[in-house]
Design a protein around this motif. Structure first.
Motif, short mmCIF file in Angstrom:
data_model
loop_
_atom_site.label_atom_id
_atom_site.label_comp_id
_atom_site.label_asym_id
_atom_site.label_seq_id
_atom_site.Cartn_x
_atom_site.Cartn_y
_atom_site.Cartn_z
N GLU A 4 -86.26 58.41 57.71
CA GLU A 4 -85.17 57.45 57.74
C GLU A 4 -84.04 57.89 56.82
O GLU A 4 -84.25 58.65 55.87
CB GLU A 4 -85.65 56.07 57.28
CG GLU A 4 -86.60 55.40 58.23
CD GLU A 4 -85.88 54.91 59.47
OE1 GLU A 4 -86.45 55.05 60.55
OE2 GLU A 4 -84.73 54.40 59.35
N LYS A 6 -82.72 56.16 54.57
CA LYS A 6 -82.98 55.76 53.18
C LYS A 6 -83.99 56.68 52.50
O LYS A 6 -83.97 56.85 51.30
CB LYS A 6 -83.45 54.30 53.12
CG LYS A 6 -84.80 54.04 53.72
CD LYS A 6 -85.19 52.59 53.50
CE LYS A 6 -84.33 51.66 54.34
NZ LYS A 6 -84.45 51.93 55.77
N GLU A 113 -91.33 48.76 59.63
CA GLU A 113 -89.87 48.84 59.50
C GLU A 113 -89.17 47.52 59.83
O GLU A 113 -88.21 47.14 59.18
CB GLU A 113 -89.33 49.94 60.41
CG GLU A 113 -89.71 51.32 59.92
CD GLU A 113 -89.06 52.42 60.72
OE1 GLU A 113 -88.45 52.11 61.75
OE2 GLU A 113 -89.17 53.58 60.30
N GLY A 114 -89.69 46.81 60.84
CA GLY A 114 -89.03 45.59 61.28
C GLY A 114 -89.52 44.33 60.60
O GLY A 114 -89.11 43.22 60.97
N ASP A 116 -89.62 41.32 58.14
CA ASP A 116 -88.72 40.62 57.22
C ASP A 116 -89.38 40.56 55.85
O ASP A 116 -90.55 40.18 55.74
CB ASP A 116 -88.46 39.19 57.71
CG ASP A 116 -87.53 39.16 58.92
OD1 ASP A 116 -86.66 40.04 59.03
OD2 ASP A 116 -87.70 38.27 59.77
N THR A 127 -79.10 36.18 54.66
CA THR A 127 -79.43 37.39 55.41
C THR A 127 -80.91 37.70 55.23
O THR A 127 -81.39 37.83 54.10
CB THR A 127 -78.59 38.58 54.91
OG1 THR A 127 -77.21 38.25 55.06
CG2 THR A 127 -78.89 39.83 55.71
N SER A 128 -81.62 37.80 56.35
CA SER A 128 -83.01 38.23 56.22
C SER A 128 -83.03 39.75 56.27
O SER A 128 -82.37 40.38 57.10
CB SER A 128 -83.89 37.60 57.30
OG SER A 128 -83.39 37.86 58.57
N VAL A 129 -83.75 40.31 55.33
CA VAL A 129 -83.73 41.75 55.11
C VAL A 129 -84.99 42.37 55.71
O VAL A 129 -86.09 41.88 55.47
CB VAL A 129 -83.65 42.06 53.59
CG1 VAL A 129 -83.66 43.55 53.33
CG2 VAL A 129 -82.41 41.41 52.99
N LYS A 130 -84.79 43.42 56.48
CA LYS A 130 -85.92 44.14 57.08
C LYS A 130 -86.42 45.22 56.12
O LYS A 130 -85.64 45.80 55.35
CB LYS A 130 -85.47 44.83 58.37
CG LYS A 130 -84.92 43.89 59.41
CD LYS A 130 -85.98 43.48 60.38
CE LYS A 130 -85.41 42.67 61.52
NZ LYS A 130 -85.96 41.31 61.55
N GLY A 132 -87.50 48.26 56.75
CA GLY A 132 -86.91 49.58 56.99
C GLY A 132 -87.84 50.74 56.70
O GLY A 132 -87.49 51.89 56.92
#
Lengths: 165, 263
Positions: A4, A6, A113-114, A116, A127-130, A132
């Motif tokens: 990825e 990141k 990755e997906g 929350d 904002t809901s953060v995944k 990743g």
């Protein structure tokens, strides 16, 4: 296992903090070369499969995991073998979707990755953060209700693959 | 009942009643609903506000949630709070006599003479790569009814201020046209235009405020809105601090509470 954006950022951060002159890495056909040699390209990513390369990306204004000069957030040393889930925006960090609800994730839990992982509130935008990343959560870096900066480390995850390990 | 004709760029999903329009819109967004998808319900059974608080949702008021997919970073998405508040203010200005004071309270409440007439709640999600995936803009406007209680945020309705008897359909269409208009200005000219327009309508600019955060509260003077939409708080020692989350209270506005605290 895909590498990825990141993951590469995490590698760049590690490299910048290290006293290494050069890092060459090859994972699953993807080559990454980081070098302090001014003659060499500073970041080179090549991919023989000619898939869209995960980096560089079209966000020149602010890198997603910007290192903070004051030593907070993403600039903290990432423990060996771990990857970081960083804050996509500044705001108030919440571990649960609403007060009294169970947290999205706990230490020891496996994320994909997906998944929350938290909420960040800024100016009444939630904002809901995944995640990743894939792996096991080993540390939650921020207290519930605490302010986080853009790019701050939120969670450390022990990756299940070798991408950033 | 015929379906209202929406401004260009919007498509309508109409419900008699839903649990919450934001929940419905979020589910649609997760399933790939395009930008401009509007969930509209005559009634919400479990309408929600900030952090799970209840939003009084009987028939007669406007309850809408719009799926947006702006091409921006997650941190710029919060600017939609101000874009939406200006759209609601325009809706109210189109319906009310000019003598009624319509003000925007940070970050996105809209007030009539200091009392809350609209609630806006934005929810969004990032992609696994950290980009903004979707944003759901929930807008409730008290057209005919409001909770009528005192408490920290006294409320009101359009009807109470002499608004004409308009259908919810008309209110929806007027609001969406204003939303499209402000959104286009935001996209074309950037947040500075939104900031200026919002400041011209700001409630309590220059007045003492208390900002309640999760565990603490800050007191000072509401000095400005910064270039990102954060509230600029001037502390008693003159230092300035930007505030990006929390609830804002105006201690000198207690008379509004007294006025609204009737059943």
């Amino acid at each position: 296992m895909t590498v990825e954006h990141k993951d590469i950022e995490a590698l760049i951060r590690l490299f910048e903090k290290s006293d290494w002159d050069e890092l060459r890495l090859e994972i699953d056909g993807l080559q990454l070369v980081l070098s302090n040699d001014p003659e060499a390209p500073s970041v080179r990513v090549s991919d023989p499969d000619a898939r869209p390369a995960p980096a560089p990306r079209k966000e020149p204004k602010q890198p997603r995991a910007a290192a903070k000069p004051d030593g907070s957030g993403a600039a903290n040393a990432v423990p060996d073998g771990l990857v970081t889930i960083t804050a996509p925006n500044l705001g108030t960090f919440y571990r649960a979707p609403k007060p009294g609800a169970p947290p999205y994730i706990e230490v020891g839990q496996t994320v994909e990755e997906g998944t929350d992982v938290c909420l960040i509130e800024v100016m009444k935008l939630f904002t809901s953060v995944k995640a990743g990343v894939c792996g096991k959560v080993v540390e939650i870096c921020v207290e519930d209700g605490e302010m986080v900066e853009f790019g701050a480390a939120l969670f450390y995850v022990e990756g299940t693959g070798g991408a950033a390990g | 009942m015929s379906a209202p004709s929406l401004p260009e760029g919007f498509r309508l999903l109409r419900f008699e009643a839903v649990g919450s329009t934001n929940e419905e819109a979020k589910n649609r967004a997760k399933a790939g609903a395009p930008d401009g998808t509007v969930v509209w319900a005559r009634e919400q059974r479990t309408g929600r506000g900030r952090r799970g608080s209840r939003w009084h949702s009987p028939p007669g008021n406007l309850y809408s949630s719009t799926v947006l997919r702006p091409d921006c970073d997650p941190h710029a998405a919060a600017q939609v709070s101000f874009v939406a508040a200006l759209a609601v203010a325009d809706l109210l200005a189109a319906l009310l006599p000019e003598t009624v004071e319509i003000r925007c309270k940070w970050p996105n409440d809209v007030l009539l003479s200091g009392r809350k007439v609209s609630g806006i709640l934005l929810e969004s999600s990032t992609t696994a790569a950290g980009r903004l995936d979707w944003l759901v803009l929930g807008v409730g406007v008290n057209l005919v009814q409001h909770p009528g209680l005192g408490g920290p945020h006294p409320s009101t309705s359009l009807r109470e201020f002499g608004g004409p008897e308009v259908s919810v359909e008309t209110a929806l269409v007027t609001y969406l046209a204003a939303l499209a208009d402000w959104r286009a200005r935001w996209r074309n000219a950037g947040f500075s235009v939104i900031r200026r327009a919002w400041l011209a309508r700001a409630f309590g600019l220059g007045r003492p405020i208390t900002v309640k955060l999760d565990r603490t509260a800050l007191e000072g003077r509401f000095a400005d809105l910064d270039a990102t939409g954060a509230l600029v708080l001037e502390l008693p020692d003159g230092a300035r601090r930007t505030v990006t989350a929390g609830e804002v209270f105006f201690p000198d506005a207690v008379q509004d509470t007294a006025h609204a605290a009737r059943d």
